[in-house]
Design a protein around this motif. Sequence first.
Motif, PDB file in Angstrom:
ATOM      1  N   SER A  22      11.833  -1.497   8.182  1.00 54.48           N
ATOM      2  CA  SER A  22      11.272  -1.742   6.836  1.00 54.48           C
ATOM      3  C   SER A  22       9.762  -0.876   6.972  1.00 54.48           C
ATOM      4  CB  SER A  22      10.978  -3.298   6.515  1.00 54.48           C
ATOM      5  OG  SER A  22      10.548  -3.098   5.331  1.00 54.48           O
ATOM      6  N   SER A  23       8.750  -0.921   5.937  1.00 49.68           N
ATOM      7  CA  SER A  23       7.795  -0.463   6.391  1.00 49.68           C
ATOM      8  C   SER A  23       6.845  -0.994   5.374  1.00 49.68           C
ATOM      9  CB  SER A  23       7.834   1.037   5.917  1.00 49.68           C
ATOM     10  OG  SER A  23       8.120   1.178   4.630  1.00 49.68           O
ATOM     11  N   VAL A  24       5.401  -0.455   5.647  1.00 50.38           N
ATOM     12  CA  VAL A  24       4.235  -1.456   4.939  1.00 50.38           C
ATOM     13  C   VAL A  24       3.819  -0.281   4.000  1.00 50.38           C
ATOM     14  CG1 VAL A  24       2.245  -2.572   5.282  1.00 50.38           C
ATOM     15  CG2 VAL A  24       4.058  -2.561   6.999  1.00 50.38           C
ATOM     16  N   ASN A  25       3.339  -0.779   2.778  1.00 54.63           N
ATOM     17  CA  ASN A  25       2.610  -0.169   1.749  1.00 54.63           C
ATOM     18  C   ASN A  25       1.372  -0.859   1.581  1.00 54.63           C
ATOM     19  OD1 ASN A  25       4.699   2.166   0.714  1.00 54.63           O
ATOM     20  ND2 ASN A  25       6.063   0.296   1.101  1.00 54.63           N
ATOM     21  N   TYR A  26       0.436  -0.087   0.937  1.00 60.44           N
ATOM     22  CA  TYR A  26      -0.582  -0.569   0.280  1.00 60.44           C
ATOM     23  C   TYR A  26      -0.385  -1.728  -0.813  1.00 60.44           C
ATOM     24  CZ  TYR A  26      -5.808  -0.943   0.536  1.00 60.44           C
ATOM     25  OH  TYR A  26      -7.078  -1.498   0.748  1.00 60.44           O
ATOM     26  N   VAL A  27       0.470  -1.511  -1.375  1.00 63.02           N
ATOM     27  CA  VAL A  27       0.911  -2.319  -2.570  1.00 63.02           C
ATOM     28  C   VAL A  27       1.097  -3.784  -2.035  1.00 63.02           C
ATOM     29  CG1 VAL A  27       2.765  -3.075  -4.347  1.00 63.02           C
ATOM     30  CG2 VAL A  27       2.039  -0.703  -3.932  1.00 63.02           C
ATOM     31  N   ASP A  28       1.689  -3.912  -0.838  1.00 60.43           N
ATOM     32  CA  ASP A  28       1.986  -5.052  -0.123  1.00 60.43           C
ATOM     33  C   ASP A  28       0.833  -5.796   0.121  1.00 60.43           C
ATOM     34  OD1 ASP A  28       4.300  -3.803  -0.078  1.00 60.43           O
ATOM     35  OD2 ASP A  28       4.473  -3.350   2.244  1.00 60.43           O
ATOM     36  N   ILE A  29      -0.570  -5.083   0.346  1.00 53.82           N
ATOM     37  CA  ILE A  29      -1.693  -5.677   0.661  1.00 53.82           C
ATOM     38  C   ILE A  29      -2.196  -6.524  -0.761  1.00 53.82           C
ATOM     39  CG2 ILE A  29      -4.325  -5.417   1.130  1.00 53.82           C
ATOM     40  CD1 ILE A  29      -3.104  -3.603   3.400  1.00 53.82           C
ATOM     41  N   ARG A  30      -2.013  -5.499  -1.710  1.00 54.03           N
ATOM     42  CA  ARG A  30      -2.687  -6.141  -3.052  1.00 54.03           C
ATOM     43  C   ARG A  30      -1.795  -7.207  -3.571  1.00 54.03           C
ATOM     44  NH1 ARG A  30      -7.309  -3.673  -3.291  1.00 54.03           N
ATOM     45  NH2 ARG A  30      -7.373  -1.621  -3.894  1.00 54.03           N
ATOM     46  N   GLU A  31      -0.454  -7.332  -3.202  1.00 56.86           N
ATOM     47  CA  GLU A  31       0.323  -8.293  -3.632  1.00 56.86           C
ATOM     48  C   GLU A  31      -0.070  -9.748  -2.839  1.00 56.86           C
ATOM     49  OE1 GLU A  31       4.695  -6.687  -4.515  1.00 56.86           O
ATOM     50  OE2 GLU A  31       4.275  -7.902  -2.412  1.00 56.86           O
ATOM     51  N   ARG A  32      -0.363  -9.575  -1.609  1.00 59.78           N
ATOM     52  CA  ARG A  32      -0.857 -10.690  -0.879  1.00 59.78           C
ATOM     53  C   ARG A  32      -2.065 -11.194  -1.202  1.00 59.78           C
ATOM     54  NH1 ARG A  32      -3.331  -8.163   3.802  1.00 59.78           N
ATOM     55  NH2 ARG A  32      -5.317  -8.772   2.985  1.00 59.78           N
ATOM     56  N   GLN A  33      -3.119 -10.294  -1.710  1.00 64.45           N
ATOM     57  CA  GLN A  33      -4.319 -10.530  -2.009  1.00 64.45           C
ATOM     58  C   GLN A  33      -4.197 -11.305  -3.609  1.00 64.45           C
ATOM     59  OE1 GLN A  33      -6.280  -6.914  -1.950  1.00 64.45           O
ATOM     60  NE2 GLN A  33      -7.047  -7.210   0.029  1.00 64.45           N
TER      61      GLN A  33
END
Length: 344
Positions: free
Chosen positions: A49-60
């Motif tokens: 899998s991989s990490v996107n900046y969107v994932d950080i925004r979701e977490r925040q």
Amino acid sequence: MLLLKTMQKVNPMKAIFFEKFGTRDVLQFGDRPEPAPQQKELLIEVERSSVNYVDIRERQGTYNRPETHVGGIELPHISGLQAVGTVIAAGSKEDKVWIGKKVVAYTPKGGGYAQKVVAETSFCVEIPESANADLFAALPNQGLTAYLLLTASTQIQPGESVLVQGASGGVGSLAVQIAKILGAGTVLGTASTSEKLDFIRSLGADDAIDYTREDWTKRVLENTSGRGVDVLLESIGGNIFEQNFECLAPFGRHIIFGSTRGPGQPFAPRRLMQKSQTMTGFYLPVFLAKPELIQAGMEFLVKATLEEKLRPSIARILPLSQTAEAHRLLEDREIQGTILLDTK
């Protein structure tokens, strides 16, 4: 007469999830129920899998704020918008032919930070068993963004010039290459360090420009014989947003798909009239309403990668359990390209 209901056994899987919004500390590594594929969905055993900046925004919790107008997510949540793995089950009888095939999948509802994920059949593309999973795991979300920026938000014409802001990142590095594949002429990329600038040149960009320099727009004009660029992909924001118009050509298209430095000052739309320019916003989930564009994009990305015309850049491969470190690297802008997660 008593009717006994048989409880269906739910198999656990390892995953990264969060039960509340916040800093990287909210990310948990543990067991979650295995998802079940519904109609026109596939269950995939994830290899990468991989990490996107969107994932950080979701977490925040950014997407759950009223002012973002994007609907939000439900908690607990497993992030992850893309994966490569083997299909192990199908929700529809006609899709059972997929079982056993290796696929790259776009998973817009999340779930990629796990050992198993469900994806819509139409958002999966088969790849050869021998294909390097790392390359394809870096493609879907970032690659679709880059592809649709250049083919749906605008349509690159042969020989047109393109400026990609933040070209050393996951989306930017793919946009530089896709622009060339689509026939663009001069392709320029920006970044903030010499190492990142060298990386951008290695992607095939005609020049790499340090956007932290006060005169960076002059360098763009020099590369375009004083005319400016036809297409500008903007993901930085702040004062860079305003400076972009110093190097945007008449009839130029300014496309916004991010703002890592914040939204900047208010913009007066009538300024666009002076040079007949246009400004377009881009948000990938909106394109789910046009699945045919998503499918076309996935097929383009896979084909271009198999033909070695497109080279996704892998910054780091980390175990799934170290996803918080992947978020740190991305937030601190310490990487070039994409961070992958090994889910095994």
